[in-house]
Every structure is written in C-alpha cells, then in structure tokens.
Write a protein that holds these residues in place. Sequence first.
Motif, PDB file in Angstrom:
ATOM      1  N   UNK A  90       0.684  -1.456   0.054  1.00  0.00           N
ATOM      2  CA  UNK A  90      -0.592   0.163   0.098  1.00  0.00           C
ATOM      3  C   UNK A  90       1.129   1.003   0.052  1.00  0.00           C
ATOM      4  N   UNK A  91       0.809   2.424  -0.858  1.00  0.00           N
ATOM      5  CA  UNK A  91       1.800   3.576  -1.032  1.00  0.00           C
ATOM      6  C   UNK A  91       0.892   4.177   0.334  1.00  0.00           C
ATOM      7  N   UNK A  92       1.959   4.980   0.763  1.00  0.00           N
ATOM      8  CA  UNK A  92       1.437   6.086   1.829  1.00  0.00           C
ATOM      9  C   UNK A  92       0.728   7.117   1.107  1.00  0.00           C
ATOM     10  N   UNK A  93       0.092   7.588   1.785  1.00  0.00           N
ATOM     11  CA  UNK A  93      -0.635   8.735   1.213  1.00  0.00           C
ATOM     12  C   UNK A  93      -0.451   9.568   0.028  1.00  0.00           C
ATOM     13  N   UNK A  94       0.526  10.086   1.450  1.00  0.00           N
ATOM     14  CA  UNK A  94       0.878  11.433   0.641  1.00  0.00           C
ATOM     15  C   UNK A  94       2.159  11.099  -0.439  1.00  0.00           C
ATOM     16  N   UNK A  95       2.586  11.418  -2.036  1.00  0.00           N
ATOM     17  CA  UNK A  95       3.789  11.318  -2.336  1.00  0.00           C
ATOM     18  C   UNK A  95       5.160  12.059  -1.753  1.00  0.00           C
ATOM     19  N   UNK A  96       6.341  12.279  -2.291  1.00  0.00           N
ATOM     20  CA  UNK A  96       7.074  12.701  -1.577  1.00  0.00           C
ATOM     21  C   UNK A  96       7.789  13.935  -2.017  1.00  0.00           C
ATOM     22  N   UNK A  97       8.233  15.330  -1.044  1.00  0.00           N
ATOM     23  CA  UNK A  97       8.409  16.082  -2.445  1.00  0.00           C
ATOM     24  C   UNK A  97       9.356  16.019  -3.819  1.00  0.00           C
ATOM     25  N   UNK A  98      10.244  15.286  -3.446  1.00  0.00           N
ATOM     26  CA  UNK A  98      11.458  15.155  -4.677  1.00  0.00           C
ATOM     27  C   UNK A  98      10.951  13.193  -4.684  1.00  0.00           C
ATOM     28  N   UNK A 143      21.120  18.011   1.662  1.00  0.00           N
ATOM     29  CA  UNK A 143      21.253  18.241   2.846  1.00  0.00           C
ATOM     30  C   UNK A 143      19.454  18.086   2.114  1.00  0.00           C
ATOM     31  N   UNK A 144      19.365  17.380   2.133  1.00  0.00           N
ATOM     32  CA  UNK A 144      17.295  17.324   1.239  1.00  0.00           C
ATOM     33  C   UNK A 144      17.171  16.188   2.780  1.00  0.00           C
ATOM     34  N   UNK A 145      16.645  16.850   3.989  1.00  0.00           N
ATOM     35  CA  UNK A 145      15.548  15.888   4.402  1.00  0.00           C
ATOM     36  C   UNK A 145      14.280  16.315   4.654  1.00  0.00           C
ATOM     37  N   UNK A 146      12.785  15.611   4.494  1.00  0.00           N
ATOM     38  CA  UNK A 146      11.948  15.568   4.522  1.00  0.00           C
ATOM     39  C   UNK A 146      11.258  14.491   5.886  1.00  0.00           C
ATOM     40  N   UNK A 147       9.976  14.826   6.454  1.00  0.00           N
ATOM     41  CA  UNK A 147       9.383  13.783   7.742  1.00  0.00           C
ATOM     42  C   UNK A 147       8.405  13.709   7.652  1.00  0.00           C
ATOM     43  N   UNK A 148       7.904  12.571   8.445  1.00  0.00           N
ATOM     44  CA  UNK A 148       6.324  12.735   8.782  1.00  0.00           C
ATOM     45  C   UNK A 148       6.213  12.839   9.987  1.00  0.00           C
ATOM     46  N   UNK A 149       4.953  13.022  10.772  1.00  0.00           N
ATOM     47  CA  UNK A 149       4.525  12.099  11.952  1.00  0.00           C
ATOM     48  C   UNK A 149       3.149  11.967  12.107  1.00  0.00           C
ATOM     49  N   UNK A 150       2.323  11.538  11.221  1.00  0.00           N
ATOM     50  CA  UNK A 150       1.496  11.705  10.335  1.00  0.00           C
ATOM     51  C   UNK A 150       1.116   9.991   9.682  1.00  0.00           C
ATOM     52  N   UNK A 151       2.255   9.577   9.877  1.00  0.00           N
ATOM     53  CA  UNK A 151       2.234   7.972   8.828  1.00  0.00           C
ATOM     54  C   UNK A 151       2.123   8.048   7.264  1.00  0.00           C
ATOM     55  N   UNK A 152       2.453   9.455   6.661  1.00  0.00           N
ATOM     56  CA  UNK A 152       2.867   9.385   5.748  1.00  0.00           C
ATOM     57  C   UNK A 152       1.507  10.283   4.830  1.00  0.00           C
ATOM     58  N   UNK A 153       0.473  10.618   6.064  1.00  0.00           N
ATOM     59  CA  UNK A 153      -0.447  11.298   5.441  1.00  0.00           C
ATOM     60  C   UNK A 153      -0.068  13.207   4.596  1.00  0.00           C
TER      61      UNK A 153
END
Length: 272
Positions: free
Chosen positions: A97-105, A126-136
């Motif tokens: 199952x894909x996480x709900x929101x796609x990555x920015x890049x 230096x790219x870094x992204x994070x999720x605290x809602x399971x990829x929403x």
Amino acid sequence: FTPDFGRTWYRANEMESAPPEFNAVLLSGPGQAWVVSRSLLLYTPDRGNTWTKATPMPGKFFYYGTSASIPGSYYQMQPPTYGVSIFRTADGGLSWTPLPSPLPRNDYSSICFANEQCGWVAGSHGMLVMTTDGGQSWRTNNLAPGLNTVQMQFIDPLNGWIRYSAANGGGILKTTDGGISRKGLGKVPTAARSFVDMQWLDTSTGFLIAETGHGKTQIWRTQDGGDKWQMMGEHNLALIALSFWSPDCGWVVGRRGHMVRYGPLPPAAGKQ
C-alpha cells in the motif's frame, strides 16, 4: 543464523537457486527479518527456517532501493528518479500500500521509521523531509546545503542520528526533537577516511566503524551521547557492518566472511 550468541551457527533454509548478492538485512522483530538485493526481497518470520518472496512492487520499480523496517511493517522507497512513493507492507510482502502523500522529490536515498506514524527521508544536497502522521503529509526541514545523507537511525520519535558521506568530510548529526534541529557530535579522535556504519542502543551508547585506509578499520564507542569516544579495537580487516546488543558485546562483520565478536558470551542455557 545463531540462536545462542554465536556458540553455534546454522545455515538458513537453502534457496532453490544460487542466491543474488544481498545488500541489506533488516530485523523487524523476534525471529523476523528481511533480506534485500537489487532484484529480490525475501521475508522470514521464523529465524530463517522459511522464506517468502515478496510480491512484485506496484508502479515503477526496476530494482529495490533503500528500505526500512519496524515491528509489523516494512517500507520500500521507489529508487531515485523512478517515482515519489513509499510502499508499506504489513503482511510479509504479500500486499503493498502506498503511503497517502507522495514525497516532495524523486531523488531521496535514505529512509527511516521509528513507528508507523513517524518517519524521515533524506538524500543528497542536504535534503530531509519528515512525517508525523504516517505519510499523510511531509514536512521539509533540510540539512546544511551539500550534505549527502548515507544512514539514519531513530530509536524513538524524538532521538535520532544522521550520518553523512565522506565527500562532505564525514560526520554524524544528532537530533533530540525528531529532526527539527540538529547538532554535531564530539569529534572521533582518529584519522579516519570515512565512517562505514553506526549503531545506537539508546541516547547514551553508540558505536562507529571508522575506515582508516589500507584495509584497516577501527571500532569506536561512546557512552555519553557522542561527546567523547573511546576506541574499542583496531583490525587489519575491511569491516563494514556492526550489531551490538549491549555496551560491551556485539558483532562486527566484513568482506570475505570476516567476523569479529566483542565481549564475553552470556552463560549457556542451563549454566551459571
């Protein structure tokens, strides 16, 4: 695998054909593990006695890229430039199952999850992204420009470490607020060409493999969160990965089957 801290070793269940060259082993719970190659993903729920081949990935997946696992879940990121999705399986790779929101890049190269809600994805420059809602949703909080992340480990939603490549001078950043802010660790007193692997048991105790050139490696340990480091040993071996279960006991492995054990073995079952 070994069921008794290395006293005896057993070959995991034989594969029907010659196995590919695996590039990662991910432990996700007692007796549960994933092994990953460029073209094959296998799961075992019983310490390697049986193996299940994961079903093909949805979308564009020409090879398996960077992945992460936690108890009950395995995450597979699409390889750089092939897509912007992270897929999750909770049934040993039978369904995805894909996480709900796609990555920015589409060019990230490192992924880590602390639980099903909190995860981090990083890459070059230096790219870094994070999720605290399971990829929403994903929050961008980049590192210093030019840092290329090669390894991340979070032991809980707040405390984690980010190792960046030798091309940037090599080093480790620490966060205590889930990646929002970061700081460097104390300098490891060695003329290392690069750091090869790291592991953290808790917020105080961590380990490093330092490559010093000419096939030599050093093992370093900190017990104060990275402010000070002590060398545990130096080896004329190309060691590439470590796994410790206590501050003094663990394994370090390398190419050509080399294996080094640190610390005494626990008492055998039934012996004091």
